[in-house]
Design an enzyme around this catalytic site. Structure first.
Site, short mmCIF file in Angstrom:
data_model
loop_
_atom_site.label_atom_id
_atom_site.label_comp_id
_atom_site.label_asym_id
_atom_site.label_seq_id
_atom_site.Cartn_x
_atom_site.Cartn_y
_atom_site.Cartn_z
N GLU A 166 -1.80 9.64 -12.08
CA GLU A 166 -2.66 8.72 -13.15
C GLU A 166 -2.26 9.38 -14.48
OE1 GLU A 166 -5.48 6.38 -12.17
OE2 GLU A 166 -4.41 5.05 -10.18
N GLU A 357 -2.31 5.29 -3.23
CA GLU A 357 -3.06 4.69 -3.17
C GLU A 357 -3.26 2.88 -3.45
OE1 GLU A 357 -6.00 5.20 -6.10
OE2 GLU A 357 -5.22 7.52 -6.20
C1 FCB Z 1 -7.54 4.82 -9.05
C2 FCB Z 1 -8.04 6.97 -9.05
C3 FCB Z 1 -8.85 6.77 -7.21
C4 FCB Z 1 -9.75 6.09 -7.07
C5 FCB Z 1 -9.30 4.23 -7.46
C6 FCB Z 1 -9.75 3.16 -7.02
O1 FCB Z 1 -7.19 5.05 -10.58
O2 FCB Z 1 -6.92 7.77 -8.58
O3 FCB Z 1 -9.05 7.94 -7.96
O4 FCB Z 1 -11.07 5.84 -8.84
O5 FCB Z 1 -8.50 4.38 -9.24
#
Ligand code: FCB
Length: 439
Positions: A166, A357
């Site tokens: 990110e 994620e």
């Molecule tokens: C993302 C991050 C991860 C976690 C989630 C909830 O932005 O990559 O580390 O904090 O959010």
């Protein structure tokens, strides 16, 4: 999920990051990171917590691998703490740090779990920030040296590499909004940091190709579909601007070797860029950033509904009641995952996509019999998996899905209050207890 079939070789995994779970912050030669410094600064973390111990994964990693074996996942996405490997950011490497990840990788492989390694998940060595951090081009060079050290050691066994997690979040939250380490509020610096992050990604791709031949290399972006709050021209314009700043600013350089023209014009107008061709972008940089990758990692949590404020600038607008939001205040919006995957596939054509994620923060009390019924998380995951299945059915080359997160952990500026784990962690005793979502 039963309506949609996932390919047989689809990778099912869970994700974590080093700073959020490891602890052992002062052990075995680990250097200080910007997040140690940030968490130690009063007022930065909502509940005043730090991550010196976190989930104590640094000592309990065997138990955590065992948990994953029990879960039956085929892959584990974790990150390597740069300050454990190169404590001062450059110069001497720390053999104990390399040994830790070496043993973890072997344990995972022995458990039949593929290691999916992120090289940078936000924990920059503090020594590098003292010399300018990501706003300085030297940090990109230091990153490449660190990647070289790690991939020489693990490159024979790790088959999946993520350079950065990110870049938008690092640049924006860390350097523009000031909500994340290093906590600065300078939009011009934020764009320099973003460029150096992307550049270091491109350079690192070459190193990984050399040190880990045949492995897959990619980058992870958080993607947030931005939708105008109303159909009026000002809101549509604000949504375009937000999309340019959050999504296309990070996708276009990787896949098209350029920054998006409209978003560049926005930043020049706002005075965040000195000109459409700022001096920190050097000849050859964009070519380097666009080094071919094997996959794009997509982190998806929610959408942004965007309106225009008095000055015409984008502001987030809440459109659903709190009951339809997670504990983060994020709207549950599964269709956005499908739309995002389709958009990326159509507009950028990555060879492969992994959802690196996806998950939700909810707190649910345990029942007397020890069960932790986290129905809202179960529903969240079910609906998002259905959305992912739809995207596959529509031709998106989706190759895997990672739940954020295996464990409750240190949720950055929120401290330990936001719980994302399939497995509950009691931070006093370090007891791990699978929730219903894990089952
Ligand atoms: C993302 C991050 C991860 C976690 C989630 C909830 O932005 O990559 O580390 O904090 O959010």
């Amino acid at each position: 999920m039963t309506d949609h079939s996932f390919p047989n070789d689809f990778l099912w995994g869970v994700a974590t990051s080093a700073f959020q779970i490891e602890g052992g912050a002062r052990e075995e030669g680990r250097g200080e990171s910007i997040w140690d410094r940030f968490a130690a600064t009063p007022g930065r973390i909502a509940d005043g917590a730090n991550a010196i111990v976190a989930c104590d994964h640094f000592h309990r990693w065997r138990e955590d691998v065992e948990l994953m074996r029990w879960l039956g996942v085929g892959a584990y996405r974790f990150s390597i703490a740069w300050p454990r490997i190169v404590p001062q950011g450059g110069g001497a490497t720390n053999p104990a740090g390399l040994d830790f990840y070496d043993a973890l990788v072997d344990e995972l492989l022995a458990a039949g779990i593929r290691p999916f390694v992120t090289l940078y998940h936000w924990d920059l060595p503090q020594a590098l920030d003292d010399r300018g951090g990501w706003a300085s081009r030297d940090t990109a060079e230091s990153f490449v040296q660190y990647v070289d050290v790690v991939s020489r050691r693990l490159g024979d066994r790790v088959r999946h590499w993520v350079t950065h997690n990110e870049p938008w979040c690092i640049a924006c939250q860390g350097h523009e909004a000031g909500a994340h380490a290093p906590g600065r509020r300078d939009p011009a610096e934020s764009l320099r940091a973003a460029h150096h992050l992307l550049l270091s990604h491109g350079w690192a791709v070459d190193v990984l190709r050399r040190n880990s031949p045949g492995s897959e290399v990619g980058i992870v972006h958080i993607l947030v579909p931005t939708e105008p709050a109303t159909d009026c021209a000002a809101d549509r314009e604000a949504a375009r601007e937000a999309d340019g700043a959050m999504n296309r600013w990070y996708l276009d350089p990787i896949f098209r070797a350029r920054y998006p023209e409209d978003a560049v014009a926005d930043r020049v107008r706002l005075g965040h860029l000195e000109s459409p061709r700022p001096s920190f972008i050097r000849e050859g940089d964009l070519r380097a950033i666009a080094a071919p990758i094997d996959f794009l990692g997509v982190n998806y949590y929610s959408r942004a509904v965007v309106g225009a404020d008095g000055a015409g600038r984008p502001v987030a607008v809440k459109v659903v009641p709190a009951s339809e939001q997670t504990d983060m205040g994020w709207e549950v919006f599964p269709r956005g995952l499908r739309d995002t995957l389709l958009r990326v596939a159509r507009e950028y054509g990555p060879a492969k996509i992994y959802i690196t994620e996806n998950g939700a923060a909810y707190t649910d009390a345990a029942h007397a019999d020890g069960r932790i019924p986290d129905e809202r998380r179960v529903d969240y995951l079910r609906e998002h998996l259905a959305a992912a299945g739809e995207a596959i059915a529509e031709g998106v080359p989706l190759a895997g899905y990672f739940v954020w997160s295996l464990l409750d952990n240190f949720e950055w500026a929120h401290g330990f209050a936001k719980r994302f784990g399939l497995v509950e962690v009691d931070f006093d005793t370090q007891r791990r207890r699978p929730r219903e979502s894990a089952h």
